[in-house]
Design a protein around this motif. Structure first.
Motif, PDB file in Angstrom:
ATOM      1  N   SER A 192       0.789  -1.157  -0.066  1.00  0.00           N
ATOM      2  CA  SER A 192      -0.010  -0.088  -0.198  1.00  0.00           C
ATOM      3  C   SER A 192       0.741   1.177  -0.108  1.00  0.00           C
ATOM      4  CB  SER A 192      -0.877   0.039   1.209  1.00  0.00           C
ATOM      5  OG  SER A 192      -0.253  -0.030   2.308  1.00  0.00           O
ATOM      6  N   ALA A 193       0.372   2.362  -0.532  1.00  0.00           N
ATOM      7  CA  ALA A 193       1.088   3.662  -0.551  1.00  0.00           C
ATOM      8  C   ALA A 193       0.004   4.706  -0.536  1.00  0.00           C
ATOM      9  CB  ALA A 193       2.110   3.750  -2.009  1.00  0.00           C
ATOM     10  N   PRO A 194       0.062   5.856   0.046  1.00  0.00           N
ATOM     11  CA  PRO A 194      -0.497   6.747   0.177  1.00  0.00           C
ATOM     12  C   PRO A 194      -0.612   7.710  -1.132  1.00  0.00           C
ATOM     13  CG  PRO A 194       1.614   7.585   1.411  1.00  0.00           C
ATOM     14  CD  PRO A 194       1.425   6.150   1.047  1.00  0.00           C
ATOM     15  N   LEU A 195      -1.859   8.208  -1.438  1.00  0.00           N
ATOM     16  CA  LEU A 195      -2.111   8.973  -2.456  1.00  0.00           C
ATOM     17  C   LEU A 195      -1.798  10.276  -2.224  1.00  0.00           C
ATOM     18  CD1 LEU A 195      -5.457   7.028  -3.955  1.00  0.00           C
ATOM     19  CD2 LEU A 195      -3.055   7.016  -4.793  1.00  0.00           C
ATOM     20  N   GLU A 196      -1.780  11.065  -3.515  1.00  0.00           N
ATOM     21  CA  GLU A 196      -1.603  12.562  -3.198  1.00  0.00           C
ATOM     22  C   GLU A 196      -2.563  13.421  -2.301  1.00  0.00           C
ATOM     23  OE1 GLU A 196      -0.760  14.329  -6.952  1.00  0.00           O
ATOM     24  OE2 GLU A 196       0.942  13.211  -7.077  1.00  0.00           O
ATOM     25  N   GLY A 197      -2.321  14.368  -1.897  1.00  0.00           N
ATOM     26  CA  GLY A 197      -3.525  14.821  -0.970  1.00  0.00           C
ATOM     27  C   GLY A 197      -3.243  14.468   0.563  1.00  0.00           C
ATOM     28  N   ASN A 198      -4.070  15.215   1.400  1.00  0.00           N
ATOM     29  CA  ASN A 198      -4.265  14.782   3.017  1.00  0.00           C
ATOM     30  C   ASN A 198      -5.304  14.137   3.511  1.00  0.00           C
ATOM     31  OD1 ASN A 198      -1.584  15.687   3.395  1.00  0.00           O
ATOM     32  ND2 ASN A 198      -2.391  17.922   3.439  1.00  0.00           N
ATOM     33  N   ASP A 199      -6.250  13.713   2.470  1.00  0.00           N
ATOM     34  CA  ASP A 199      -7.410  13.070   2.785  1.00  0.00           C
ATOM     35  C   ASP A 199      -7.456  11.777   3.251  1.00  0.00           C
ATOM     36  OD1 ASP A 199      -6.655  11.788   0.525  1.00  0.00           O
ATOM     37  OD2 ASP A 199      -8.550  11.883  -0.629  1.00  0.00           O
TER      38      ASP A 199
END
Length: 531
Positions: free
Chosen positions: A263-270
């Motif tokens: 898993s990897a975080p997507l762009e943005g802070n949501d």
């Protein structure tokens, strides 16, 4: 998976085109008539999770290589849920193109497939087929909901087998379910090993194709085929099918040795993140050896899934048929080898450490034979596959004769080898592989019983590996690679030499173990392969 959204993608980039239905109720199945559909070109999978609803959609493909006739319909399941998901749409991006574009001209030269029919081969036998099919039929008739959240220990349907389980059985199932790996909330396999006390995990936390097969059989025999279906389709998605100019990239048809859910975080802070399947074709493995057996195991498991569940729609899908063809094309490709056996490198199968099994190891030949037989049963015969089917039949006949004739050893064969003439040059030579009698190890004469025999571990020019490899011999028996007399001889030898072959496995992988100078030369002083 309690964040705002989750996207599942594959690191591979298969070119595909598929139809999606949001109203179907069959996991990975075909959508019913009159369902709403939309056409999508995709190279990656996404699973966007909003609240309790999970929907997968596709990213526009970079290539448009397939025609509309190659499209397939994939639908969602309301009866198979992931964590917190009431309904999901699962897509497998592996839609086939016409296999004529992939087939080599060498396949056209093979003779009619009736030649294989003249060879005696006992049919494969799968136990408890009827009982498993009854369980699946009852579930479908009753409209019952099957829980696929295998990750939670103790969550298990009660079947007829479950009512008579011993404490050891329950403990084994508890450990097996604790090893299940989920992708987008759906089970896709089991890790190779799970030891909380292991500080150096290496790649044992990944889902290996070869390691999942025994787990898959356990699930199938217990009437739970959903995890096996997911596994087959997701590994098919990862199959390599496009060769690049990079010499380190896998060739078309190669199945990965393993894959891991990352898993990897997507762009943005949501708080959204993406899950993706990261396959390993040997590029990260110790020794950097690509797997030869993964595709063979995949075909065998696909056949077992159909036999044990009665669900033959999976093997009839266009993408699955293409996956089978690509594996066969890779295995049947013309090369420099003159033998019907499959030429492989050392460490490219279950024995993934250097053990001197390069060349034509028995394990791969037994799996190869079994996979060819399974593929022969599953391939849809038409104008585009008749040459491939003929090639499979020809190889089955030649491979069976080769193994039965040259790999078999018993006390009679040993006496023949002692009388071999060497350096024979003619088509009628008895010693076809130029085996020197001095190659017969001293332990063998005293060890082999008067009754029974086995298939040697390897055969190459001027070299016979007389070691007993358990998996190769047992799989030769299971697939009827050997004759009935030879198969009975293998079981007789195991019974006669029970004390030598039984260990904590419960059977030893190989007998005898390499020791001293032989161990140093063959294994390269590998401390992981000490006796």
């Amino acid at each position: 998976m309690n964040s705002m959204s989750c996207i599942c993608v594959s690191t591979m980039k298969p070119c595909c085109r598929f139809l999606i239905s949001f109203k179907s109720s069959s996991l990975f199945g075909f959508s019913p008539p009159n369902s709403g559909r939309r056409l999508i070109n995709s190279s990656k999978l996404h699973c966007t999770k909003i609240g309790s609803r999970s929907i997968r959609s596709g990213i526009h493909s970079r290539r448009n290589a397939f025609s509309d006739s190659d499209s397939i319909s994939i639908s969602s399941s309301s009866s198979s849920r992931g964590r917190g998901c009431s309904r999901g749409v699962l897509l497998i991006p592996r839609v086939a193109s016409d296999f004529k574009n992939h087939s080599g001209s060498s396949l056209d030269s093979h003779v009619n497939d009736k030649s294989f029919e003249r060879m005696f081969v006992k049919p494969l036998v799968f136990k408890d087929v009827e009982k498993s099919e009854e369980i699946f039929k009852k579930e479908s008739d009753n409209g019952g909901v099957k829980d696929t959240n295998f990750g939670n220990v103790g969550v298990r349907r009660e079947t007829e087998r479950g009512l008579s389980q011993t404490e050891d059985d329950k403990e084994a199932w508890k450990l097996l379910r604790g090893a299940v790996v989920n992708y987008c909330g759906f089970p896709v396999g089991t890790v190779a090993a799970k030891d909380p006390g292991d500080k150096q995990i290496l790649n044992y936390d990944q889902v290996f194709i070869r390691d999942f097969v025994p787990s898959a059989y356990a699930f199938l025999l217990d009437g739970e085929g959903e995890i096996v279906r997911n596994f087959l389709l997701h590994t098919l998605q990862l199959q390599s099918w496009e060769k690049t100019v990079d010499c380190h990239s896998p060739g078309p048809g190669l199945m990965p040795a393993s894959f891991k859910v990352k898993s990897a975080p997507l762009e943005g802070n949501d708080g959204s993140f993406e899950e993706f399947l990261d396959p390993d074709f040997g590029g990260s493995a110790i020794g950097r050896v690509s797997p030869v057996d993964s595709g063979l195991w995949w075909i065998i498991l696909l056949r077992a899934y159909g036999k044990l569940t009665g669900d033959y729609t999976l093997q009839e899908r266009i993408d699955v048929q293409t996956g089978i063809k690509l594996i066969l094309k890779l295995c049947l490709a013309d090369g420099f080898d003159m033998f019907p056996t499959l030429l492989v490198t050392d460490g490219s199968c279950m024995i993934d450490r250097r053990m001197g099994i390069h060349g034509h190891p028995l394990e791969i030949q037994a799996l190869f034979y079994s996979a060819l037989r399974c593929a022969r049963e599953m391939l849809i015969v038409n104008d585009g596959t008749k040459n491939l089917v003929a090639a499979v039949n020809n190889r089955l006949s030649a491979l069976s004769f080769h193994i039965r004739e040259y790999y078999w050893v018993d006390i009679k064969k040993i006496n023949e080898i002692y009388r071999y003439n060497t350096e024979e040059y003619s088509a009628d030579a008895t010693n076809k592989f130029n085996i020197y009698p001095d190659q017969i190890p001293t332990w063998l004469v005293d060890w082999i019983p008067d009754k029974g025999g086995y298939f040697i571990g390897n055969l190459q020019p001027a070299h016979m590996d007389f070691r007993f490899f358990t998996l190769g011999n047992l799989w030769a028996v299971i697939s009827s690679l050997g004759s009935q007399e030879q198969n009975e001889g293998v079981m007789t030898l195991i019974e006669e030499k029970w004390d030598d072959l039984v260990a904590n496995m419960p059977l030893k992988i190989c007998f005898p173990a390499l020791e001293k100078e032989e161990w140093r030369i063959i294994t390269g002083s590998d401390p992981k392969n000490t006796p």
